[in-house]
Design an enzyme around this catalytic site. Structure first.
Site, short mmCIF file in Angstrom:
data_model
loop_
_atom_site.label_atom_id
_atom_site.label_comp_id
_atom_site.label_asym_id
_atom_site.label_seq_id
_atom_site.Cartn_x
_atom_site.Cartn_y
_atom_site.Cartn_z
N LYS A 47 4.63 -13.48 17.16
CA LYS A 47 5.67 -12.49 17.09
C LYS A 47 7.05 -13.11 17.19
CE LYS A 47 3.05 -9.93 20.23
NZ LYS A 47 2.97 -9.07 21.43
N GLY A 48 7.11 -14.32 17.75
CA GLY A 48 8.40 -14.92 18.12
C GLY A 48 9.43 -14.99 17.02
N ASP A 107 7.63 -26.68 19.89
CA ASP A 107 7.57 -27.21 21.25
C ASP A 107 6.64 -28.43 21.22
OD1 ASP A 107 8.02 -27.10 24.05
OD2 ASP A 107 6.19 -25.98 24.36
N LYS A 135 12.44 -28.39 20.15
CA LYS A 135 12.46 -29.12 21.42
C LYS A 135 11.73 -30.45 21.22
CE LYS A 135 10.92 -25.59 24.28
NZ LYS A 135 10.47 -24.99 25.56
N PHE A 156 12.82 -23.72 29.18
CA PHE A 156 12.11 -22.57 28.66
C PHE A 156 13.15 -21.51 28.31
CE2 PHE A 156 9.55 -18.82 28.30
CZ PHE A 156 8.45 -19.31 27.61
N VAL A 157 13.14 -21.11 27.05
CA VAL A 157 14.18 -20.20 26.57
C VAL A 157 13.60 -18.84 26.16
CG1 VAL A 157 15.81 -21.99 25.87
CG2 VAL A 157 14.06 -21.22 24.24
N ASP A 163 9.89 -14.81 23.97
CA ASP A 163 9.55 -14.02 25.15
C ASP A 163 9.20 -14.85 26.37
OD1 ASP A 163 7.02 -14.95 23.97
OD2 ASP A 163 6.08 -13.70 25.50
P1 IMP Z 1 3.88 -25.34 20.16
O1 IMP Z 1 2.56 -25.14 19.50
O2 IMP Z 1 3.76 -25.95 21.51
O3 IMP Z 1 4.90 -26.04 19.30
O4 IMP Z 1 4.38 -23.91 20.56
C1 IMP Z 1 4.97 -23.06 19.75
C2 IMP Z 1 4.99 -21.67 20.36
O5 IMP Z 1 5.09 -21.69 21.79
C3 IMP Z 1 6.24 -21.00 19.87
O6 IMP Z 1 6.04 -20.40 18.62
C4 IMP Z 1 6.53 -20.03 21.00
O7 IMP Z 1 5.82 -18.83 20.78
C5 IMP Z 1 6.02 -20.72 22.24
N1 IMP Z 1 7.12 -21.40 22.98
C6 IMP Z 1 7.34 -22.71 23.10
N2 IMP Z 1 8.44 -22.97 23.83
C7 IMP Z 1 8.93 -21.76 24.18
C8 IMP Z 1 10.11 -21.35 24.94
O8 IMP Z 1 10.93 -22.15 25.43
N3 IMP Z 1 10.27 -20.01 25.06
C9 IMP Z 1 9.42 -19.08 24.54
N4 IMP Z 1 8.35 -19.42 23.81
C10 IMP Z 1 8.09 -20.75 23.64
MG MG Z 2 5.92 -18.64 17.65
#
Ligand code: IMP
Ligand code: MG
Length: 179
Positions: A47-48, A107, A135, A156-157, A163
């Site tokens: 949803k982000g 992330d 990040k 964490f944002v 969210d």
């Molecule tokens: P990754 O697979 O670790 O790159 O994570 C990606 C997903 O983690 C993103 O699409 C977000 O939904 C969530 N996420 C990662 N960091 C944050 C943050 O700082 N705030 C909120 N959601 C995050």
């Molecule tokens: Mg996402």
């Protein structure tokens, strides 16, 4: 939780609404030139990325289609579970499209690496990844976006679609979350 308690967790604004909109206009203009005359499909990862998608698609001045998919690597809270689950998939057969994935944040890199691998297997004409936030210091798997609007430190944002436990997506800016 009361509104006051809820708002106290918004530590500080790190990217304003105006800064976000200015960058989106630039990237939208760039994509409009790059994909002129080509079949373009914007793919948003729910949803982000829903708010970013809504603003970015309106900054694109060429014909485009949009589609959505949902994937999760996070449970409740701020720590990645390490596995990626596709919750629902695209409606489009992407084999005749240039695909631009519109993501909220990279992330660890796990989610996008898996999504790109999956979509590449369906033989699109091309795939690019545009992320609102990056990040890089948090990467666990190797992954680079083609376009990152803002690079941020290991915080964490919340806000602008992002969210904490499903709250704060409706903030118009990006803020640091007070743990
Ligand atoms: P990754 O697979 O670790 O790159 O994570 C990606 C997903 O983690 C993103 O699409 C977000 O939904 C969530 N996420 C990662 N960091 C944050 C943050 O700082 N705030 C909120 N959601 C995050
Ligand atoms: Mg996402």
């Amino acid at each position: 939780m009361t509104t006051k308690e809820h708002n106290q967790r918004i530590k500080r604004i790190i990217i304003s609404d105006e800064q976000i909109q200015e960058k989106i206009k630039e990237v939208g203009a760039k994509l409009s030139v790059e994909y002129e005359g080509k079949p373009l499909l914007l793919v948003s990862v729910l949803k982000g990325a829903f708010i970013f998608m809504a603003d970015l698609c309106r900054a694109i001045k060429i014909p485009t289609e949009i589609d959505f998919m949902s994937a999760s690597s996070y449970g409740a809270g701020t720590v990645s579970s390490g596995t990626v689950r596709i919750d629902f998939d695209l409606k489009h057969d992407i084999s005749n499209y240039h695909v631009v994935i519109v993501e909220d944040i990279i992330d660890t890199g796990r989610t996008l690496k898996e999504i790109v691998r999956l979509l590449n297997g369906r033989n699109p004409l091309s795939i690019k990844v545009v992320t609102l936030l990056d990040k890089p210091s948090r990467r666990v798997v190797e992954f680079e976006a083609d376009e990152a609007l803002f690079t941020i430190p290991d915080l964490f944002v919340i806000g602008y679609g992002l969210d904490y436990n499903e709250y704060y997506r409706n903030l118009p800016y990006i803020a640091e979350y007070e743990e």
